[in-house]
Each structure stands twice: as structure tokens, then as C-alpha cells.
Write a protein that holds these residues in place. Structure first.
Motif, mmCIF file in Angstrom:
data_model
loop_
_atom_site.group_PDB
_atom_site.id
_atom_site.type_symbol
_atom_site.label_atom_id
_atom_site.label_comp_id
_atom_site.label_asym_id
_atom_site.label_seq_id
_atom_site.Cartn_x
_atom_site.Cartn_y
_atom_site.Cartn_z
ATOM 1 N N MET A 280 0.850 -1.196 0.000
ATOM 2 C CA MET A 280 0.000 0.000 0.000
ATOM 3 C C MET A 280 0.882 1.240 0.000
ATOM 4 S SD MET A 280 -2.846 1.118 2.826
ATOM 5 C CE MET A 280 -3.748 -0.417 2.582
ATOM 6 N N SER A 281 0.636 2.121 -0.919
ATOM 7 C CA SER A 281 1.443 3.330 -1.023
ATOM 8 C C SER A 281 1.060 4.330 0.051
ATOM 9 C CB SER A 281 1.262 3.968 -2.408
ATOM 10 O OG SER A 281 1.880 5.232 -2.440
ATOM 11 N N ASP A 282 2.102 4.979 0.659
ATOM 12 C CA ASP A 282 1.838 5.995 1.667
ATOM 13 C C ASP A 282 1.199 7.227 1.061
ATOM 14 O OD1 ASP A 282 2.890 4.381 3.626
ATOM 15 O OD2 ASP A 282 4.902 5.212 3.472
ATOM 16 N N SER A 283 1.306 7.356 -0.273
ATOM 17 C CA SER A 283 0.764 8.544 -0.927
ATOM 18 C C SER A 283 -0.743 8.436 -1.161
ATOM 19 C CB SER A 283 1.470 8.779 -2.266
ATOM 20 O OG SER A 283 1.231 7.695 -3.155
ATOM 21 N N ASN A 284 -1.293 7.231 -1.004
ATOM 22 C CA ASN A 284 -2.731 7.055 -1.189
ATOM 23 C C ASN A 284 -3.514 7.708 -0.064
ATOM 24 O OD1 ASN A 284 -2.250 5.594 -3.473
ATOM 25 N ND2 ASN A 284 -2.679 3.589 -2.564
ATOM 26 N N GLY A 285 -4.739 8.083 -0.375
ATOM 27 C CA GLY A 285 -5.624 8.611 0.643
ATOM 28 C C GLY A 285 -6.299 7.492 1.408
ATOM 29 N N CYS A 286 -7.405 7.808 2.060
ATOM 30 C CA CYS A 286 -8.112 6.827 2.878
ATOM 31 C C CYS A 286 -9.613 7.021 2.700
ATOM 32 C CB CYS A 286 -7.718 7.001 4.346
ATOM 33 S SG CYS A 286 -8.552 5.867 5.476
ATOM 34 N N LEU A 287 -10.325 5.901 2.588
ATOM 35 C CA LEU A 287 -11.787 5.927 2.553
ATOM 36 C C LEU A 287 -12.297 5.606 3.955
ATOM 37 C CD1 LEU A 287 -14.478 6.021 0.925
ATOM 38 C CD2 LEU A 287 -14.279 3.529 0.731
ATOM 39 N N TYR A 288 -13.108 6.509 4.495
ATOM 40 C CA TYR A 288 -13.700 6.308 5.811
ATOM 41 C C TYR A 288 -15.177 5.938 5.660
ATOM 42 C CZ TYR A 288 -9.548 8.614 7.697
ATOM 43 O OH TYR A 288 -8.250 8.935 8.031
ATOM 44 N N ILE A 289 -15.591 4.865 6.320
ATOM 45 C CA ILE A 289 -16.997 4.449 6.345
ATOM 46 C C ILE A 289 -17.576 5.011 7.636
ATOM 47 C CG2 ILE A 289 -18.600 2.515 6.165
ATOM 48 C CD1 ILE A 289 -16.649 2.771 3.816
ATOM 49 N N VAL A 290 -18.465 5.998 7.505
ATOM 50 C CA VAL A 290 -18.911 6.766 8.681
ATOM 51 C C VAL A 290 -20.415 6.576 8.910
ATOM 52 C CG1 VAL A 290 -19.018 9.039 9.748
ATOM 53 C CG2 VAL A 290 -17.100 8.470 8.227
ATOM 54 N N PRO A 291 -20.793 5.931 10.010
ATOM 55 C CA PRO A 291 -22.227 5.805 10.331
ATOM 56 C C PRO A 291 -22.821 7.151 10.739
ATOM 57 C CG PRO A 291 -20.902 4.167 11.501
ATOM 58 C CD PRO A 291 -19.957 5.190 10.952
ATOM 59 N N THR A 292 -24.082 7.327 10.425
ATOM 60 C CA THR A 292 -24.820 8.522 10.832
ATOM 61 C C THR A 292 -26.046 8.088 11.646
ATOM 62 O OG1 THR A 292 -26.021 8.511 8.728
ATOM 63 C CG2 THR A 292 -24.050 9.898 8.866
ATOM 64 N N PRO A 293 -26.665 8.986 12.391
ATOM 65 C CA PRO A 293 -27.815 8.608 13.231
ATOM 66 C C PRO A 293 -28.958 8.005 12.413
ATOM 67 C CG PRO A 293 -27.000 10.765 13.862
ATOM 68 C CD PRO A 293 -26.294 10.403 12.589
ATOM 69 N N ILE A 294 -29.694 7.077 13.037
ATOM 70 C CA ILE A 294 -30.878 6.506 12.389
ATOM 71 C C ILE A 294 -32.128 7.289 12.769
ATOM 72 C CG2 ILE A 294 -29.898 4.202 12.187
ATOM 73 C CD1 ILE A 294 -31.480 3.368 14.652
ATOM 74 N N GLY A 295 -31.967 8.304 13.584
ATOM 75 C CA GLY A 295 -33.110 9.124 13.985
ATOM 76 C C GLY A 295 -32.671 10.232 14.925
ATOM 77 N N ASN A 296 -32.205 9.850 16.092
ATOM 78 C CA ASN A 296 -31.780 10.809 17.105
ATOM 79 C C ASN A 296 -30.398 11.357 16.748
ATOM 80 O OD1 ASN A 296 -30.838 12.093 19.496
ATOM 81 N ND2 ASN A 296 -32.286 10.880 20.699
ATOM 82 N N LEU A 297 -30.314 12.653 16.460
ATOM 83 C CA LEU A 297 -29.059 13.253 16.019
ATOM 84 C C LEU A 297 -27.967 13.169 17.075
ATOM 85 C CD1 LEU A 297 -30.307 16.443 14.119
ATOM 86 C CD2 LEU A 297 -29.715 14.193 13.202
ATOM 87 N N ALA A 298 -28.350 13.005 18.340
ATOM 88 C CA ALA A 298 -27.359 12.914 19.408
ATOM 89 C C ALA A 298 -26.574 11.613 19.363
ATOM 90 C CB ALA A 298 -28.049 13.058 20.770
ATOM 91 N N ASP A 299 -27.010 10.664 18.530
ATOM 92 C CA ASP A 299 -26.343 9.363 18.474
ATOM 93 C C ASP A 299 -25.094 9.359 17.599
ATOM 94 O OD1 ASP A 299 -28.150 8.199 20.184
ATOM 95 O OD2 ASP A 299 -29.448 7.448 18.584
#
Length: 282
Positions: free
Chosen positions: A1-20
Motif C-alpha cells: 500500500m502506497s503511503d501517498s494514497n488517501g483513505c476511505l472512511y466508512i462513517v455511520p450517521t444517526p438513524i433518527g436521534n441526532l445525538a447518536d
């Protein structure tokens, strides 16, 4: 893996309550070069609430293959990109598989963050066994295909978890009664983490009756958690009944053959049916 590559982040978001949303998710969304969202209008409201103004672009089921190539190119150039869905954890009954697969093939780093997920939330609150379960996602929309899928799950002893849309919930529950019988235990989680969150529980027939009696229970996002089939031992079925079932199956569909064999030998139809399915899967 090249150090010059970026990164893909898989980011969960709330299913209803924004505080989650987690602190780590917010930090990641603020730090990346761009955010790929299933619906930019929907996600734009969340990002505005969080005060995040990063580049936002659409990646959904209709453009994923084309857009994934563009995202991979940006990642290879060293950019960092976050993938979010409308609600919950990306890739769980949502787009993203093609993109992650291509990132893995190109040696691009993929980091998945933990967070909200509707079926995990419902499963943890259902009061049904969780040591073994199967997530089935959305059932087919067409009735014949839906019933065929359910028939294939009839003898599965794991707890079964489904997503369902409000405009199909009544038909879906009718098919549950038809294929699994009225007595198997079911929990319906609706509008989880939201203001009108409800859990209906009981037999399939009891949950069905509650949904039919109250139109409010036919609205919103839904998770169905169904008890698995009871394990059937071969010694619970007489050799004669099993032999009759085997002969009848040469001329009849399994469901009809099991019903006739049960009537002839005074056995339980469901036991014969489930045992036949288990033997077919061996």
C-alpha cells in the motif's frame, strides 16, 4: 500500500436521534477532503446541523459503479473521503460495496467507524436469542418472490432480522402468517431512536393484529425480528411418517406432501416440513 494514497472512511450517521452520532464520526467528517452521500439533500441537513461545510457529492445505487471509479482516482491522488448513507451504517442494505471492493483491489486504506445500525438496535432490544442470527435485509417487493424467500428460511433455527417499508408491512405480515404460522414469536421495531419509537411483540398473529388495528403502526422505518424455527430431531418423527413423506414428495410439492403425511400418521405438519428441509440442506 502506497503511503501517498488517501483513505476511505466508512462513517455511520444517526438513524433518527441526532445525538447518536459519535465524536469520532464528527471529527472524521470535518477532516476529510470530501463526503460521498447517498442523498446530498438529506445528508446536507445533517452536515449543516453539525456545522460541516466540506465538499458533498452523491454516490447512490444508480451511479455507484461510475462514481466509484472517480472516487478511487481521487483516493489514489492522496485525498481522504468519507462515505455516509441516509441513516445508519453504510453498506448495510445501502450502497458502498462496489466502492469498498475497488478500494481493496487498489490497495487503498479503508477505515470503518462503529456507530448506529437499525437492525443491531432492534436485535438488542427484541428479547430473542442473539447468539446466532441472520440479517436478511429487505425482502423482495413482489409477493411470489417474497413468499419463496420466506419458504427458504422456514427451517432456519437462527433469529431472523428483516427491514420492511411501511407500504408493504401489512402484506409482509400476512406472508409471515402464511409461511411461518401464526404462533412464532415476532418483534416489530418502528421509528427506532425517534420520537414515536415503538416495539410490538408477541406471536406473529398478535403483532399483525396490532398493526392492522392502528394505522400509526403502519408508518415509518421498520425492523422485524423473528424467532428461529425450533430444532426438530429425527426421533420426533416416526420412520413411517418420514417414509410416507418421501413417497409423496415424488408427486407433490413439499408443503402439500408434509400436510398429507401428517394427517395420515397423526404427526405435526411443521415438524415433517422442517425435517425435510434440514435433510435437503445436508
Amino acid at each position: 500500500m502506497s503511503d501517498s494514497n488517501g483513505c476511505l472512511y466508512i462513517v455511520p450517521t444517526p438513524i433518527g436521534n441526532l445525538a447518536d452520532i459519535t465524536e469520532r464520526s464528527v471529527q472524521t467528517l470535518r477532516a476529510v477532503d470530501a463526503i460521498a452521500a447517498e442523498d446530498t439533500r438529506h445528508s446536507g441537513q445533517l452536515l449543516q446541523h453539525l456545522g460541516i461545510r466540506n465538499e458533498l457529492f452523491a454516490l447512490h445505487e444508480h451511479n455507484e459503479r461510475q462514481r466509484a471509479e472517480q472516487v478511487v482516482e481521487r483516493l489514489l491522488q492522496g485525498q481522504s473521503i468519507a462515505l455516509i448513507s441516509d441513516a445508519g451504517t453504510p453498506l448495510i442494505s445501502d450502497p458502498g460495496y462496489v466502492l469498498v471492493q475497488q478500494c481493496r483491489a487498489e490497495g487503498i486504506k479503508v477505515v470503518a467507524l462503529p456507530g448506529a445500525c437499525a437492525f443491531v438496535t432492534a436485535l438488542s432490544a427484541a428479547g430473542l436469542p442473539t447468539d446466532r442470527f441472520a440479517f436478511e435485509g429487505f425482502l423482495p417487493a413482489k409477493p411470489q418472490q417474497r413468499r419463496k424467500r420466506l419458504q427458504g428460511l422456514l427451517s432456519d433455527t437462527r433469529t431472523l432480522v428483516f427491514y420492511e417499508s411501511p407500504h408493504r408491512i401489512v402484506d409482509c405480515l400476512a406472508d409471515f402468517v402464511s409461511e411461518f404460522g401464526a404462533e412464532r414469536q415476532l418483534v416489530l421495531g418502528r421509528e427506532l431512536t425517534k420520537t414515536f419509537e415503538t416495539y410490538l411483540h408477541g406471536s406473529i398473529a398478535e403483532v399483525q393484529a396490532q398493526v392492522l388495528a392502528d394505522s400509526n403502526q403502519q408508518r415509518g422505518e421498520m425492523v422485524l425480528v423473528l424467532a428461529g424455527a425450533a430444532a426438530v430431531a429425527e426421533d420426533d418423527v416416526t420412520p413411517q411418517a418420514l417414509r410416507t413423506l418421501t413417497l409423496l414428495r415424488e408427486h407433490l410439492p413439499l408443503k402439500k406432501a408434509a400436510a398429507l403425511a401428517a394427517e395420515i400418521h397423526g404427526a405435526r405438519k411443521n415438524n415433517l416440513y422442517q425435517l425435510a428441509l434440514e435433510q435437503d440442506n445436508q
